[in-house]
Structures are given as structure tokens and as C-alpha cells.
Scaffold this motif. Structure first.
Motif, mmCIF file in Angstrom:
data_model
loop_
_atom_site.group_PDB
_atom_site.id
_atom_site.type_symbol
_atom_site.label_atom_id
_atom_site.label_comp_id
_atom_site.label_asym_id
_atom_site.label_seq_id
_atom_site.Cartn_x
_atom_site.Cartn_y
_atom_site.Cartn_z
ATOM 1 N N THR A 2 0.773 -1.236 0.103
ATOM 2 C CA THR A 2 0.410 0.116 -0.158
ATOM 3 C C THR A 2 0.730 1.279 -0.052
ATOM 4 N N GLY A 3 -0.026 2.429 -0.395
ATOM 5 C CA GLY A 3 0.910 3.495 -0.652
ATOM 6 C C GLY A 3 0.508 4.485 1.381
ATOM 7 N N CYS A 4 0.116 4.031 1.656
ATOM 8 C CA CYS A 4 0.234 3.512 3.112
ATOM 9 C C CYS A 4 0.949 3.815 4.191
ATOM 10 N N THR A 5 1.891 5.368 4.576
ATOM 11 C CA THR A 5 3.019 4.586 5.189
ATOM 12 C C THR A 5 2.737 5.415 6.953
ATOM 13 N N GLU A 6 0.963 6.268 7.220
ATOM 14 C CA GLU A 6 1.511 7.146 8.227
ATOM 15 C C GLU A 6 0.235 6.553 9.180
ATOM 16 N N SER A 7 -0.175 6.188 9.743
ATOM 17 C CA SER A 7 -1.733 5.857 10.328
ATOM 18 C C SER A 7 -2.235 7.262 11.220
ATOM 19 N N SER A 8 -2.912 8.010 11.025
ATOM 20 C CA SER A 8 -3.319 8.532 12.122
ATOM 21 C C SER A 8 -3.749 8.422 13.768
ATOM 22 N N LEU A 9 -3.277 6.897 14.119
ATOM 23 C CA LEU A 9 -3.052 6.865 15.590
ATOM 24 C C LEU A 9 -2.663 7.633 16.249
ATOM 25 N N GLY A 10 -1.262 8.816 15.733
ATOM 26 C CA GLY A 10 -0.799 8.725 16.497
ATOM 27 C C GLY A 10 -0.895 10.358 16.787
ATOM 28 N N LEU A 11 -1.697 11.041 16.078
ATOM 29 C CA LEU A 11 -2.758 11.720 16.004
ATOM 30 C C LEU A 11 -3.489 11.170 17.243
ATOM 31 N N VAL A 12 -4.567 10.379 17.163
ATOM 32 C CA VAL A 12 -5.432 10.262 17.836
ATOM 33 C C VAL A 12 -4.846 10.004 19.585
ATOM 34 N N TYR A 13 -3.627 9.553 19.699
ATOM 35 C CA TYR A 13 -2.927 9.307 21.155
ATOM 36 C C TYR A 13 -2.624 10.908 21.286
ATOM 37 N N ARG A 14 -2.295 11.813 20.461
ATOM 38 C CA ARG A 14 -2.059 12.549 20.770
ATOM 39 C C ARG A 14 -3.108 13.477 21.913
ATOM 40 N N GLU A 15 -4.030 13.189 20.643
ATOM 41 C CA GLU A 15 -5.530 13.998 21.457
ATOM 42 C C GLU A 15 -5.816 13.555 22.625
ATOM 43 N N LEU A 16 -5.357 12.339 22.902
ATOM 44 C CA LEU A 16 -5.876 12.009 24.414
ATOM 45 C C LEU A 16 -5.093 11.978 25.599
ATOM 46 N N GLU A 17 -3.905 12.360 25.058
ATOM 47 C CA GLU A 17 -2.548 12.730 26.171
ATOM 48 C C GLU A 17 -2.988 14.219 26.163
ATOM 49 N N GLU A 18 -3.780 14.809 25.356
ATOM 50 C CA GLU A 18 -4.181 16.434 26.319
ATOM 51 C C GLU A 18 -5.068 16.446 26.473
ATOM 52 N N THR A 19 -5.998 16.154 26.367
ATOM 53 C CA THR A 19 -7.155 15.144 26.694
ATOM 54 C C THR A 19 -7.273 14.825 27.973
ATOM 55 N N ILE A 20 -6.588 14.237 29.143
ATOM 56 C CA ILE A 20 -6.391 13.732 29.995
ATOM 57 C C ILE A 20 -5.818 14.546 30.920
ATOM 58 N N GLU A 21 -4.240 15.286 29.908
ATOM 59 C CA GLU A 21 -3.940 16.852 31.123
ATOM 60 C C GLU A 21 -4.872 18.244 31.279
ATOM 61 N N SER A 22 -5.656 17.806 30.300
ATOM 62 C CA SER A 22 -6.751 18.953 31.025
ATOM 63 C C SER A 22 -7.925 18.948 31.739
ATOM 64 N N VAL A 24 -7.029 16.892 34.306
ATOM 65 C CA VAL A 24 -6.568 16.285 35.766
ATOM 66 C C VAL A 24 -7.368 17.160 36.964
ATOM 67 N N PRO A 25 -6.333 18.887 36.116
ATOM 68 C CA PRO A 25 -7.530 19.560 37.780
ATOM 69 C C PRO A 25 -8.995 19.589 37.871
ATOM 70 N N GLY A 26 -10.048 19.579 37.012
ATOM 71 C CA GLY A 26 -11.349 18.484 37.528
ATOM 72 C C GLY A 26 -11.134 17.851 38.201
ATOM 73 N N VAL A 27 -10.363 16.417 37.924
ATOM 74 C CA VAL A 27 -10.274 15.524 39.093
ATOM 75 C C VAL A 27 -10.001 15.617 39.929
ATOM 76 N N GLU A 28 -9.024 16.336 40.238
ATOM 77 C CA GLU A 28 -8.119 16.942 41.678
ATOM 78 C C GLU A 28 -9.249 18.320 42.667
ATOM 79 N N ALA A 29 -10.236 18.438 41.757
ATOM 80 C CA ALA A 29 -11.734 19.655 42.226
ATOM 81 C C ALA A 29 -12.938 18.406 42.864
ATOM 82 N N MET A 30 -12.559 17.612 41.588
ATOM 83 C CA MET A 30 -14.104 16.674 42.554
ATOM 84 C C MET A 30 -13.118 15.901 43.873
ATOM 85 N N LEU A 31 -12.325 15.848 43.886
ATOM 86 C CA LEU A 31 -12.227 14.742 45.226
ATOM 87 C C LEU A 31 -11.906 15.742 46.844
ATOM 88 N N ARG A 32 -11.568 17.261 46.288
ATOM 89 C CA ARG A 32 -11.785 18.246 46.995
ATOM 90 C C ARG A 32 -12.826 18.333 48.319
#
Length: 157
Positions: A2-22, A24-32
Motif C-alpha cells: 500500500t501507499g499508506c505509510t503513516e496512520s492517524s493513530l499518533g494523532l489520536v494518541y496525542r489528542e487523548l494525552e492532551e485530554t488527560i492533561e486538561s 487533571v484539575p477537574g479530577v483534583e477538584a472532584m476529590l477536594r
């Protein structure tokens, strides 16, 4: 071939990591609002975070923590919350049995789509209500049971 050499999986993982980081303050506020018996702990755990808040039980027996794990799960972010404790049902003589005090157990999970910036408010409310109910469950059960043979006794393992 195939001519496909790059999947969009890396983009999905980056977006999920950014979501996790955003989230964190909400989880801390939930436990407070949880009445803590010490300092809250936040630690990095692989591809996510683990939060722990020490709690005490109204009868003073045993120790516990409200533990929240925020992590990537497949193509979404997952938040699991549970009470981890050392309370066991007591044998008639007062020794610990091999059965955990299930009345003090609590587990909740929610899947959060990528791009979300706050913990769902309904989930936060259910966690706070559930933790409070699980923490006080033995006393509430014993108060509702007038016959002594129906009451629950617990000991720390």
C-alpha cells in the motif's frame, strides 16, 4: 503493498494525552470535597495519573483511600474511582474473617471522549454521593437493624 505509510493513530494518541492533561484539575477538584484524613496524592502512572485521598470511617476502624485513575483506554479517556480499604467483616469472636466489608466498597467509571475539557458534572455528583454513602454504610445498616444478630461488625485487617 500500500501507499499508506503513516496512520492517524499518533494523532489520536496525542489528542487523548492532551485530554488527560486538561482533565487533571477537574479530577483534583472532584476529590477536594471528600473529607480527607491527610494530604491528597497525585502521581503519574504510565499513560495517565493516579490520585489518592485518605479517608477515615465514622467508627474509627481501619483505613481507606478514594483512588481515582485517569488513563487512556483504547480511543477514549477513562476515569475510574474506587474506595480501597482494609475493613473486614468480623467473626463472632472479633477476629477478622476472610470477607471484605462490602458495605464500604464503591466503584464508578466513566469514558470521556477526546477533546473534552471537564469531568462530567453528573459523574462528579454521583461519585461524591457514592463515596459518602459507602463511608457511612456500616453505621447506617446497624442503625436500621434493631436486632443485634442482624448488625455488622468490622475489624481492620
Amino acid at each position: 503493498m500500500t501507499g499508506c505509510t503513516e496512520s492517524s493513530l499518533g494523532l489520536v494518541y496525542r489528542e487523548l494525552e492532551e485530554t488527560i492533561e486538561s482533565l487533571v484539575p477537574g479530577v483534583e477538584a472532584m476529590l477536594r470535597p471528600i473529607p480527607a484524613d491527610g494530604a491528597a496524592i497525585r502521581e503519574s502512572e504510565g499513560l495517565g495519573y493516579r490520585f489518592a485521598v485518605p479517608i477515615s470511617f465514622p467508627d474509627g476502624i481501619g483505613r481507606g483511600h478514594v483512588v481515582a485513575r485517569l488513563f487512556r483506554y483504547r480511543d477514549t479517556v477513562r476515569l475510574d474511582v474506587e474506595i480501597v480499604h482494609n475493613r473486614m467483616l468480623a467473626r463472632p469472636g472479633g477476629a477478622p474473617s476472610d470477607r471484605r466489608c462490602y458495605l464500604n466498597d464503591f466503584v464508578a467509571s466513566v469514558s470521556i471522549p477526546a477533546g473534552t475539557e471537564e469531568v462530567p458534572p453528573d459523574f462528579v455528583r454521583s461519585v461524591l454521593r457514592g463515596v459518602r454513602a459507602a463511608r457511612d454504610a456500616v453505621q447506617r445498616h446497624n442503625r436500621d437493624q434493631s436486632a443485634p444478630w442482624n448488625q455488622v461488625r468490622v475489624v481492620a485487617r
